[in-house]
Design a protein around this motif. Sequence first.
Motif, PDB file in Angstrom:
ATOM      1  N   SER A 116      -8.563   1.683   0.632  1.00  0.00           N
ATOM      2  CA  SER A 116      -9.036   2.579   1.682  1.00  0.00           C
ATOM      3  C   SER A 116      -8.158   2.427   2.917  1.00  0.00           C
ATOM      4  O   SER A 116      -7.554   1.371   3.144  1.00  0.00           O
ATOM      5  N   LYS A 117      -8.124   3.471   3.718  1.00  0.00           N
ATOM      6  CA  LYS A 117      -7.327   3.388   4.939  1.00  0.00           C
ATOM      7  C   LYS A 117      -7.906   2.365   5.919  1.00  0.00           C
ATOM      8  O   LYS A 117      -7.183   1.856   6.781  1.00  0.00           O
ATOM      9  N   ASP A 118      -9.184   2.030   5.758  1.00  0.00           N
ATOM     10  CA  ASP A 118      -9.783   1.020   6.637  1.00  0.00           C
ATOM     11  C   ASP A 118      -9.090  -0.336   6.464  1.00  0.00           C
ATOM     12  O   ASP A 118      -8.972  -1.106   7.425  1.00  0.00           O
ATOM     13  N   GLU A 119      -8.643  -0.636   5.232  1.00  0.00           N
ATOM     14  CA  GLU A 119      -7.914  -1.883   5.019  1.00  0.00           C
ATOM     15  C   GLU A 119      -6.651  -1.925   5.870  1.00  0.00           C
ATOM     16  O   GLU A 119      -6.325  -2.946   6.476  1.00  0.00           O
ATOM     17  N   ASP A 148      -4.888   9.775  -0.240  1.00  0.00           N
ATOM     18  CA  ASP A 148      -5.050   8.832  -1.336  1.00  0.00           C
ATOM     19  C   ASP A 148      -4.114   7.637  -1.156  1.00  0.00           C
ATOM     20  O   ASP A 148      -2.962   7.792  -0.752  1.00  0.00           O
ATOM     21  N   TYR A 195       0.870  -1.170   0.000  1.00  0.00           N
ATOM     22  CA  TYR A 195       0.000   0.000   0.000  1.00  0.00           C
ATOM     23  C   TYR A 195       0.908   1.222   0.000  1.00  0.00           C
ATOM     24  O   TYR A 195       1.740   1.393   0.891  1.00  0.00           O
TER      25      TYR A 195
END
Length: 442
Positions: free
Chosen positions: A269-272, A293, A202
């Motif tokens: 997404s940052k949730d991942e 982003d 990421y």
Amino acid sequence: MTLKIAVCGGGISGLSLALVLKRFASPEALTLDIYEAGPVFTEIGAGITVWHRTRSIFASLGIEEALKNRVVSPPFTLRKSDTKEPFGFHTMDIPHGSMALPRIDMIKLLVDSLQIDSTPWLHVHFRKRLESYEQDATGVTLRFADGSTSRADVLVGADGIGSHTRKTMYADIAGRVAEKRPDEAAAILQGAQPTWTGTYAYRTLLDAEELRAVSPENVLLSGGYMWCGNGQHVISYPISKKWINFLVFDTIPGGLGKPLAGPSVSLASKDELTDLYKDWEDDLCVAMENIGDLSKWAISHIRGLPQYNDERVALCGDSAHAMSTHFGAGAGQAIDDSYILGRILAHPSITADNIAEALKTYDAIRRPIAGDVLERSLRIGFLYEFHPEHVPTGTDLEKVRAGDRAELRKIADELQDIWRFHWEWMPERDWERAQVMLEEWL
């Protein structure tokens, strides 16, 4: 007689090659055409680390001072982070230091140094994507996606991991044995394909001031870190006063060499991230809560190509040896390729008639080194994550995972030894070896 060189790809490797030729070749001895698929020179990705090897090349090209004016030099600390009681367990001993900068700044540095408008033997063609090529006794015909063609004495494929130069080269090589040895031909074609490392990365940039506003004592703000833990790791380092390069890795057990399921690049997404790293140290979790982003990359590599050249064609950079990002060496190895290849092409004894022999020297020098670096990079990623098959012999993994400093030191020592490549062997020594080979072969 003028040597006509075509380079497909205007990234770090292609532009570096042009700069080496500008420094070492006689202007009357060659012409160089760079064919770039995009509308401008650009680079995908956030930041890169520049080590002593690469700086030694830049010094020989006369651009080291310009590099120093554009970068910062963070220390790197190994940190046991998969716990709410984290700690640093080793600071990397890096002679000569390391530097970091945004990839697009590296492109700008190379373009500015080339002074293309005042270099009459250099021609740049944008929106030219190579589809294939054909070789004959006197040269190479390049065929582009827009239907146009061009002609050169030598073709350099600097067109990345999805290289059409590599695809055509290995289709030709396989075609020569297909009739008598079809199984071997199929293996050749398969071996030239990128394969998955089993890791997702990421990628994003953190705004240092925004992070400082919400977490003023956050350790991310104080330098470069390798955040280590069981099965996962994070790399962070500043690439300017404003931006911190932030790479978060998720390794799938048994994924190395397996088929990739899903796209190679996607939005995330940052949730991942917060879910993957919810049990890790608080400073890291806070940073993940404040990212912008984010893209998710399936990290693939080109592992173990049997040759980087075929007659008048050579592969350079990621087209030859795309590698994982753990060793900070991908861009450096592309520049190493360009340095050796450029010095060979600039040598006064090289002509259109002996170029195929000369490219064998490039392959003999660069392929073993780049292959070794690729394997180092792969292993380092596994060491950061305490994978059983990769830790030093005699390491007690249970103690490592429990935070035993003596056992962690074994991993740190192994990492330190692998990293020595960046400062213990300079490309100039490789060029000395190449000169000897040229004299023997030509």
